[in-house]
Design a protein around this motif. Sequence first.
Motif, mmCIF file in Angstrom:
data_model
loop_
_atom_site.group_PDB
_atom_site.id
_atom_site.type_symbol
_atom_site.label_atom_id
_atom_site.label_comp_id
_atom_site.label_asym_id
_atom_site.label_seq_id
_atom_site.Cartn_x
_atom_site.Cartn_y
_atom_site.Cartn_z
ATOM 1 N N GLU A 28 49.374 -17.909 -0.430
ATOM 2 C CA GLU A 28 49.076 -16.679 0.110
ATOM 3 C C GLU A 28 50.551 -15.294 0.067
ATOM 4 O O GLU A 28 51.619 -15.847 0.526
ATOM 5 N N ARG A 29 50.124 -14.249 -0.531
ATOM 6 C CA ARG A 29 50.807 -13.117 -0.711
ATOM 7 C C ARG A 29 51.196 -11.825 0.296
ATOM 8 O O ARG A 29 49.899 -11.542 0.651
ATOM 9 N N ASP A 30 52.176 -11.235 0.300
ATOM 10 C CA ASP A 30 51.732 -10.266 1.529
ATOM 11 C C ASP A 30 51.656 -9.116 0.630
ATOM 12 O O ASP A 30 51.850 -9.047 -0.480
ATOM 13 N N GLU A 31 51.518 -8.486 0.950
ATOM 14 C CA GLU A 31 51.254 -7.046 0.149
ATOM 15 C C GLU A 31 52.446 -6.275 -0.140
ATOM 16 O O GLU A 31 53.807 -7.049 0.814
ATOM 17 N N PRO A 32 53.134 -4.979 -1.183
ATOM 18 C CA PRO A 32 54.303 -5.050 -0.972
ATOM 19 C C PRO A 32 55.177 -4.721 -0.184
ATOM 20 O O PRO A 32 54.106 -2.996 0.358
ATOM 21 N N ARG A 33 55.834 -4.836 0.146
ATOM 22 C CA ARG A 33 56.958 -4.198 1.151
ATOM 23 C C ARG A 33 57.443 -2.509 0.508
ATOM 24 O O ARG A 33 57.775 -2.765 -0.934
ATOM 25 N N PRO A 34 57.481 -1.949 1.144
ATOM 26 C CA PRO A 34 57.562 -0.564 0.364
ATOM 27 C C PRO A 34 59.874 -0.865 0.410
ATOM 28 O O PRO A 34 60.380 -0.571 1.609
ATOM 29 N N GLN A 35 59.839 0.041 0.217
ATOM 30 C CA GLN A 35 60.842 0.292 -0.775
ATOM 31 C C GLN A 35 61.227 1.470 -0.420
ATOM 32 O O GLN A 35 60.677 2.155 -1.013
ATOM 33 N N SER A 36 62.589 1.393 -0.497
ATOM 34 C CA SER A 36 63.232 3.237 0.115
ATOM 35 C C SER A 36 63.875 2.544 -0.732
ATOM 36 O O SER A 36 65.719 1.805 -1.239
ATOM 37 N N VAL A 37 64.288 3.585 -1.809
ATOM 38 C CA VAL A 37 65.343 3.839 -2.381
ATOM 39 C C VAL A 37 65.942 5.558 -1.842
ATOM 40 O O VAL A 37 65.348 6.478 -2.115
ATOM 41 N N GLN A 38 67.447 6.014 -1.505
ATOM 42 C CA GLN A 38 68.537 6.650 -1.270
ATOM 43 C C GLN A 38 69.590 7.277 -2.098
ATOM 44 O O GLN A 38 69.775 6.663 -3.115
ATOM 45 N N GLU A 53 63.715 8.714 -1.465
ATOM 46 C CA GLU A 53 61.976 8.163 -1.633
ATOM 47 C C GLU A 53 61.073 6.963 -0.794
ATOM 48 O O GLU A 53 61.966 5.754 -0.756
ATOM 49 N N ASP A 54 60.429 7.040 -0.365
ATOM 50 C CA ASP A 54 59.439 4.973 -0.656
ATOM 51 C C ASP A 54 58.609 5.066 -1.274
ATOM 52 O O ASP A 54 57.699 5.544 -2.530
ATOM 53 N N THR A 55 59.362 3.833 -2.092
ATOM 54 C CA THR A 55 58.839 4.002 -3.909
ATOM 55 C C THR A 55 57.249 3.364 -3.556
ATOM 56 O O THR A 55 56.453 3.975 -4.689
ATOM 57 N N THR A 56 56.978 2.688 -2.647
ATOM 58 C CA THR A 56 55.384 2.440 -2.745
ATOM 59 C C THR A 56 54.206 3.925 -2.751
ATOM 60 O O THR A 56 53.527 3.379 -3.407
ATOM 61 N N ARG A 57 54.597 4.421 -1.721
ATOM 62 C CA ARG A 57 53.428 5.551 -1.788
ATOM 63 C C ARG A 57 54.062 6.477 -3.750
ATOM 64 O O ARG A 57 52.928 7.249 -3.429
ATOM 65 N N MET A 59 54.750 5.665 -5.587
ATOM 66 C CA MET A 59 54.213 4.669 -6.843
ATOM 67 C C MET A 59 52.672 5.258 -7.399
ATOM 68 O O MET A 59 51.880 5.414 -7.698
ATOM 69 N N ARG A 60 51.785 5.426 -5.662
ATOM 70 C CA ARG A 60 50.619 6.024 -5.355
ATOM 71 C C ARG A 60 50.279 6.651 -5.759
ATOM 72 O O ARG A 60 49.182 7.454 -6.579
ATOM 73 N N ARG A 61 51.088 7.800 -4.810
ATOM 74 C CA ARG A 61 50.849 8.946 -6.116
ATOM 75 C C ARG A 61 51.207 9.724 -7.663
ATOM 76 O O ARG A 61 49.916 10.434 -7.897
ATOM 77 N N LEU A 62 52.301 8.877 -8.092
ATOM 78 C CA LEU A 62 52.069 9.042 -9.602
ATOM 79 C C LEU A 62 51.188 7.957 -10.639
ATOM 80 O O LEU A 62 51.000 8.584 -11.266
#
Length: 165
Positions: A28-38, A53-57, A59-62
């Motif tokens: 079982e894998r966990d949900e991808p953790r949000p990564q932060s780019v600075q 930026e929160d890359t997961t958010r 990516m969802r927006r893009l």
Amino acid sequence: MVGHAIWPPSPQVVPLATAEEDEVEEIERDEPRPQSVQILCKHGDEVVVVEEEDTTREMRRLKSALAGVMKQIEGITRTAEQRHQLIKRMEPLAEENDKLKEAMKLMERNIQRAQRERDLAESNAQDLEYQKGILSEQLAATSEQLWGKSEQMANASTQLEQKSK
């Protein structure tokens, strides 16, 4: 020079398979953790975070924006195809329209010719009526003259008979 960068944590490592191949263990894998780019900027000795930026958010927006654009492109493509099909269906109609215009022009010329012939026939009929009237008058005058001559001849014949007796 830029200071230390913060790396996101590594994803969980899958355990190595055991010697027994008959057993299958579901991972079982966990949900991808949000990564932060600075985005960092150095001012003298100080390093300042310019943007984070929160890359997961993001990516969802893009992905959402990309899906919207794809739907628009599909709609445009569908509209272009429909327009193309409509033009194809209209081509025979345009040809038929041209043929009908030619037929209308021919019909108008035939109507004009028929009107001229009718006008000529009416004019000829009026001329014939006029000539008939003149000839009727001439015939009546000639008939009266003949009647008068006939009476004169009858009188002359009677006078000759009386003289001959």
